[in-house]
Design an enzyme around this catalytic site. Structure first.
Site, PDB file in Angstrom:
ATOM      1  N   LEU A  53       0.865  -1.175   0.000  1.00  0.00           N
ATOM      2  CA  LEU A  53       0.000   0.000   0.000  1.00  0.00           C
ATOM      3  C   LEU A  53       0.901   1.224   0.000  1.00  0.00           C
ATOM      4  CD1 LEU A  53      -2.790  -0.712   2.683  1.00  0.00           C
ATOM      5  CD2 LEU A  53      -3.031  -0.800   0.191  1.00  0.00           C
ATOM      6  N   ASP A  54       0.464   2.288  -0.667  1.00  0.00           N
ATOM      7  CA  ASP A  54       1.196   3.547  -0.615  1.00  0.00           C
ATOM      8  C   ASP A  54       1.364   4.000   0.824  1.00  0.00           C
ATOM      9  OD1 ASP A  54       1.173   3.610  -3.348  1.00  0.00           O
ATOM     10  OD2 ASP A  54      -0.363   5.156  -3.522  1.00  0.00           O
ATOM     11  N   ARG A  55       2.408   4.756   1.059  1.00  0.00           N
ATOM     12  CA  ARG A  55       2.640   5.322   2.387  1.00  0.00           C
ATOM     13  C   ARG A  55       1.426   6.105   2.878  1.00  0.00           C
ATOM     14  NH1 ARG A  55       7.771   9.309   3.839  1.00  0.00           N
ATOM     15  NH2 ARG A  55       7.197   9.789   5.997  1.00  0.00           N
TER      16      ARG A  55
END
Length: 227
Positions: A53-55
């Site tokens: 998942l993106d930050r």
């Protein structure tokens, strides 16, 4: 303590907070805290990311508890056999539902097919002036990416001129500034709500859902939305 949503002998899933990296990355060399290390220390055993998942994205993050399960789950994700559902807040009033079939470029310039389906769950119009408009319009959308490209949802919604609120890279800087100044909110409003897949060991169907993080809930109340 990370919020554990699901755990068995092979898999564990957490509700990843916004702004937490999954693991060490060269693009954020100054960061010292990561979901992988936090979870490993919390449960006292190694964990292996099954996906990413993106930050800035919160929500369901799945880890394997052994290498064989990691490989099996990564194959499912790569083959688009895992149903992923996201909630997000967009600028403007999006269509009731739609499909975005728009290829995305990798870092090396190569194009990759990318496909997203979405449904608009709710809309709001707030009495806050924005640019030439006397009000501000927003949509709550459920998005189901059919492929797993980097920043796919962020790029796809920007492509149809309904960028995700709080997205600094692909979003609307003026809207992001409005949210910061008007509501003291700079979180990217993208939440990985659920994963559905076939368990690689037991063969059972697994459904994991993550509750919204406080900042996302605060915006839901601001908009007058309930789900």
């Amino acid at each position: 303590m990370l919020d554990v949503l699901y755990r068995d002998n092979s898999l564990i899933a957490i509700n990843k907070p916004h702004d937490l990296l999954v693991h060490r990355s060269s693009i954020a060399a100054d960061v010292q805290v990561f979901a992988l290390q936090l979870l490993r220390d919390q449960i006292g055993q190694p964990v292996y990311p099954a996906h990413r998942l993106d930050r800035k994205t919160a929500g369901v993050l799945l880890f394997a508890l052994n290498k064989d399960t990691e490989v099996a789950m990564q194959k499912q994700f790569a083959a688009n056999e895992v149903k992923k559902t996201y909630l997000t807040v967009l600028r403007g009033h999006s269509l009731p539902n739609g499909e975005i079939d728009y290829a995305l470029k990798k870092d090396n310039g190569m194009l990759q097919d990318a496909f997203t389906r979405y449904t608009t769950l709710a809309q709001a119009e707030l009495p806050v002036a924005f640019g030439k408009h006397p009000t501000s319009r927003y949509s709550l959308v459920e998005a189901c990416p059919q492929t797993g490209r980097m920043h796919q949802l962020r790029k796809h919604f920007a492509h149809i001129f309904h960028p995700i609120i709080g997205d600094r890279t692909h979003g609307c800087n003026k809207q992001n500034k409005l949210f910061t100044e008007q509501w003291q909110m700079n979180t990217m409003l993208l939440h990985a709500r659920s994963l559905e897949f076939n368990h690689p060991v037991t063969g059972e169907d697994v459904y994991i859902q993550a509750p919204l993080m406080p900042e996302f809930e605060r915006v839901m109340k601001l908009m007058g939305w309930q789900i």
